[in-house]
Design an enzyme around this catalytic site. Structure first.
Site, mmCIF file in Angstrom:
data_model
loop_
_atom_site.group_PDB
_atom_site.id
_atom_site.type_symbol
_atom_site.label_atom_id
_atom_site.label_comp_id
_atom_site.label_asym_id
_atom_site.label_seq_id
_atom_site.Cartn_x
_atom_site.Cartn_y
_atom_site.Cartn_z
ATOM 1 N N CYS A 114 0.730 -1.280 0.088
ATOM 2 C CA CYS A 114 -0.138 -0.139 -0.026
ATOM 3 C C CYS A 114 0.816 1.533 -0.068
ATOM 4 C CB CYS A 114 -0.978 -0.093 1.086
ATOM 5 S SG CYS A 114 -2.049 -1.406 1.186
ATOM 6 N N HIS A 248 -3.245 7.809 1.444
ATOM 7 C CA HIS A 248 -3.884 6.186 0.627
ATOM 8 C C HIS A 248 -5.113 6.026 1.427
ATOM 9 C CE1 HIS A 248 -3.814 2.135 0.443
ATOM 10 N NE2 HIS A 248 -3.763 1.628 1.889
ATOM 11 N N ASN A 278 -9.737 0.127 -0.871
ATOM 12 C CA ASN A 278 -8.299 0.297 -0.773
ATOM 13 C C ASN A 278 -7.974 -0.585 -1.881
ATOM 14 O OD1 ASN A 278 -5.669 -0.206 -0.152
ATOM 15 N ND2 ASN A 278 -6.087 -0.893 1.848
HETATM 16 O O1 UT7 Z 1 -3.779 -0.575 3.425
HETATM 17 C C1 UT7 Z 1 -3.142 -1.354 4.621
HETATM 18 C C2 UT7 Z 1 -3.552 -0.843 5.752
HETATM 19 N N1 UT7 Z 1 -4.424 -1.333 6.266
HETATM 20 C C3 UT7 Z 1 -5.616 -0.489 7.064
HETATM 21 O O2 UT7 Z 1 -5.133 0.478 7.459
HETATM 22 C C4 UT7 Z 1 -6.533 -1.344 7.857
HETATM 23 C C5 UT7 Z 1 -6.221 -0.846 9.206
HETATM 24 N N2 UT7 Z 1 -7.552 -1.665 10.020
HETATM 25 C C6 UT7 Z 1 -8.738 -1.246 9.879
HETATM 26 O O3 UT7 Z 1 -9.288 -0.422 8.722
HETATM 27 C C7 UT7 Z 1 -9.939 -1.934 10.894
HETATM 28 O O4 UT7 Z 1 -9.241 -2.451 11.765
HETATM 29 C C8 UT7 Z 1 -10.772 -2.838 9.962
HETATM 30 C C9 UT7 Z 1 -11.874 -2.165 9.104
HETATM 31 C C10 UT7 Z 1 -10.046 -3.769 9.342
HETATM 32 C C11 UT7 Z 1 -11.682 -3.509 11.068
HETATM 33 O O5 UT7 Z 1 -12.272 -2.521 11.885
HETATM 34 P P1 UT7 Z 1 -12.476 -2.826 13.555
HETATM 35 O O6 UT7 Z 1 -13.065 -1.480 14.122
HETATM 36 O O7 UT7 Z 1 -10.989 -2.573 13.934
HETATM 37 O O8 UT7 Z 1 -13.201 -4.089 13.966
HETATM 38 P P2 UT7 Z 1 -12.457 -5.326 14.568
HETATM 39 O O9 UT7 Z 1 -11.526 -6.077 13.666
HETATM 40 O O10 UT7 Z 1 -12.425 -5.200 15.876
HETATM 41 O O11 UT7 Z 1 -13.823 -6.202 14.487
HETATM 42 C C12 UT7 Z 1 -15.057 -5.939 15.159
HETATM 43 C C13 UT7 Z 1 -16.108 -7.119 14.774
HETATM 44 C C14 UT7 Z 1 -15.775 -8.358 15.149
HETATM 45 O O12 UT7 Z 1 -16.774 -8.901 15.621
HETATM 46 P P3 UT7 Z 1 -16.763 -9.329 17.473
HETATM 47 O O13 UT7 Z 1 -15.538 -10.338 17.408
HETATM 48 O O14 UT7 Z 1 -16.580 -7.949 18.078
HETATM 49 O O15 UT7 Z 1 -17.984 -10.206 17.390
HETATM 50 C C15 UT7 Z 1 -15.400 -8.873 13.820
HETATM 51 O O16 UT7 Z 1 -15.568 -10.038 13.727
HETATM 52 O O17 UT7 Z 1 -16.761 -6.787 13.538
HETATM 53 C C16 UT7 Z 1 -16.557 -8.178 12.897
HETATM 54 N N3 UT7 Z 1 -16.412 -7.916 11.748
HETATM 55 C C17 UT7 Z 1 -17.224 -7.789 10.492
HETATM 56 N N4 UT7 Z 1 -18.779 -7.810 10.754
HETATM 57 C C18 UT7 Z 1 -19.343 -7.579 9.724
HETATM 58 C C19 UT7 Z 1 -15.173 -7.924 11.085
HETATM 59 N N5 UT7 Z 1 -15.219 -7.886 9.732
HETATM 60 C C20 UT7 Z 1 -16.754 -7.646 9.499
HETATM 61 C C21 UT7 Z 1 -17.518 -7.572 8.385
HETATM 62 N N6 UT7 Z 1 -18.864 -7.460 8.633
HETATM 63 N N7 UT7 Z 1 -16.964 -7.508 7.158
#
Ligand code: UT7
Length: 324
Positions: A114, A248, A278
């Site tokens: 990225c 980005h 992304n």
């Molecule tokens: O370009 C490379 C650089 N990458 C990045 O910059 C990515 C950086 N990270 C992020 O953007 C975020 O961490 C994410 C968007 C990937 C995830 O968001 P988050 O607020 O950190 O969510 P999380 O991983 O803490 O997940 C929260 C909940 C989980 O459920 P439980 O364990 O709380 O029951 C996940 O299983 O959301 C759930 N979840 C989803 N639910 C619906 C994870 N993905 C999904 C989904 N749809 N697609």
């Protein structure tokens, strides 16, 4: 007189096919509300069957050459940032060189995921400053959908495909235009929070993206801010002079966090994550070209680029766009 490197044109290309959040929800356990709230993404473009990274890159390059009133013969260097090359080798840049007929140019790929566009920009700038050519075509192009595990909702909703390109030109009279500063960083200790579980020397297969999203998020906010402060200091400008933050496009929350950290007004940030998701190395030049095309970015504007991705690798650059 000191030589500098101007950014004199941009172009972009997106595959026709669009996948909305609702489309995704028909085959993976997710929903539009979650994706929009956590990431800001509403849709992404996805390559058609048989459409390759080199096709996206070629179309973005043609667009950039047209916008800069140049032909392929004018280009001396092609640097293509991608994580999704057509082939293991030759470089996708060589395919693009051939399709463009840019036979005056040497061409190679850069792989910094990225952060690829910021890396490719800095590499191309260095080559022009070292008199290895006068004009460079810098492309970020990705078919990131090819690396996704479509059963993993934590990653497959986040990415899209596309390409963007810029044209750089060395100048002896830049008058504070062009690339004013850039900074690149890598910390391989964090490899395991964002990687692909495949590769030629490890598995012989391409593999899929694996990410610990929260860990990457934490690093992103801290490292993007410190790299922005580094390039601001290097260029001897103040953050209030930045006309456009063109970050980005990974997550709207990270983008808005950076805008607030830098104290920029919200309408000084180019956001395309909602439409493009992304697109890895393509995201900055895609966003830049959108803002150039719709008239927001004008010649003389001070642009700030920043990106982070797998490696971890990250970086930033400050560019005064156009010609003096
Ligand atoms: O370009 C490379 C650089 N990458 C990045 O910059 C990515 C950086 N990270 C992020 O953007 C975020 O961490 C994410 C968007 C990937 C995830 O968001 P988050 O607020 O950190 O969510 P999380 O991983 O803490 O997940 C929260 C909940 C989980 O459920 P439980 O364990 O709380 O029951 C996940 O299983 O959301 C759930 N979840 C989803 N639910 C619906 C994870 N993905 C999904 C989904 N749809 N697609």
């Amino acid at each position: 007189m000191n030589k500098s490197v101007l950014m004199v044109g941009s172009g972009a290309y997106l595959p026709e096919k669009i996948l909305t959040n609702d489309d995704l929800a028909t085959f993976v356990d997710t929903d539009d509300g979650w994706i929009k709230q956590r990431t800001g993404i509403a849709q992404r473009h996805i390559v058609a069957d048989g459409e390759l990274t080199s096709d996206l890159a070629y179309n973005a390059a043609i667009n950039a050459l047209e916008n800069a009133n140049m032909t392929a013969d004018d280009i001396d260097v092609i640097v293509l940032a991608t994580t999704t090359p057509d082939d293991t080798f030759p470089a996708t840049a060589a395919q693009v060189q051939n399709r463009l007929g840019a036979y005056n140019a040497f061409a190679f790929d850069v792989q910094a995921v990225c952060a690829g566009f910021v890396y490719a920009l800095t590499v191309a700038e260095s080559l022009l400053l070292a008199n290895k050519g006068r004009r460079a075509l810098v492309i970020g192009a990705e078919s990131f959908s090819k690396l996704l595990d479509w059963e993993d909702r934590t990653t497959c909703v986040l990415f899209g495909d596309g390409a963007g390109a810029v044209i750089l030109e060395a100048s002896d009279d830049a008058q504070n235009y062009g690339i004013l500063s850039s900074a690149l960083y890598t910390d391989g200790r964090h490899r395991d929070i964002l990687y692909v579980d495949g590769g030629p020397s490890k598995t012989g297969s391409v593999g899929h993206v694996r990410m610990k999203g929260q860990d990457v998020f934490r690093h992103a906010v801290e490292k993007l801010a410190s790299s922005m402060y580094a390039v601001i200091e290097q260029a001897g400008v103040s953050e209030t002079e930045i006309d456009w933050l063109i970050p980005h496009q990974a997550n709207l929350r990270i983008i808005d966090g950076m805008q607030k950290k830098l104290g920029l007004p919200a309408d000084r940030v180019v956001r395309t994550v909602s439409e493009h998701a992304n697109t890895s190395a393509a995201s900055i030049p895609l966003a830049l070209n959108q803002a150039v095309s719709d008239g927001r970015v004008k010649s003389g504007h001070l642009l700030a680029f920043e990106a982070i991705g797998g490696g971890l690798s990250w970086g930033a650059a400050l560019v005064r766009y156009g010609r003096p």
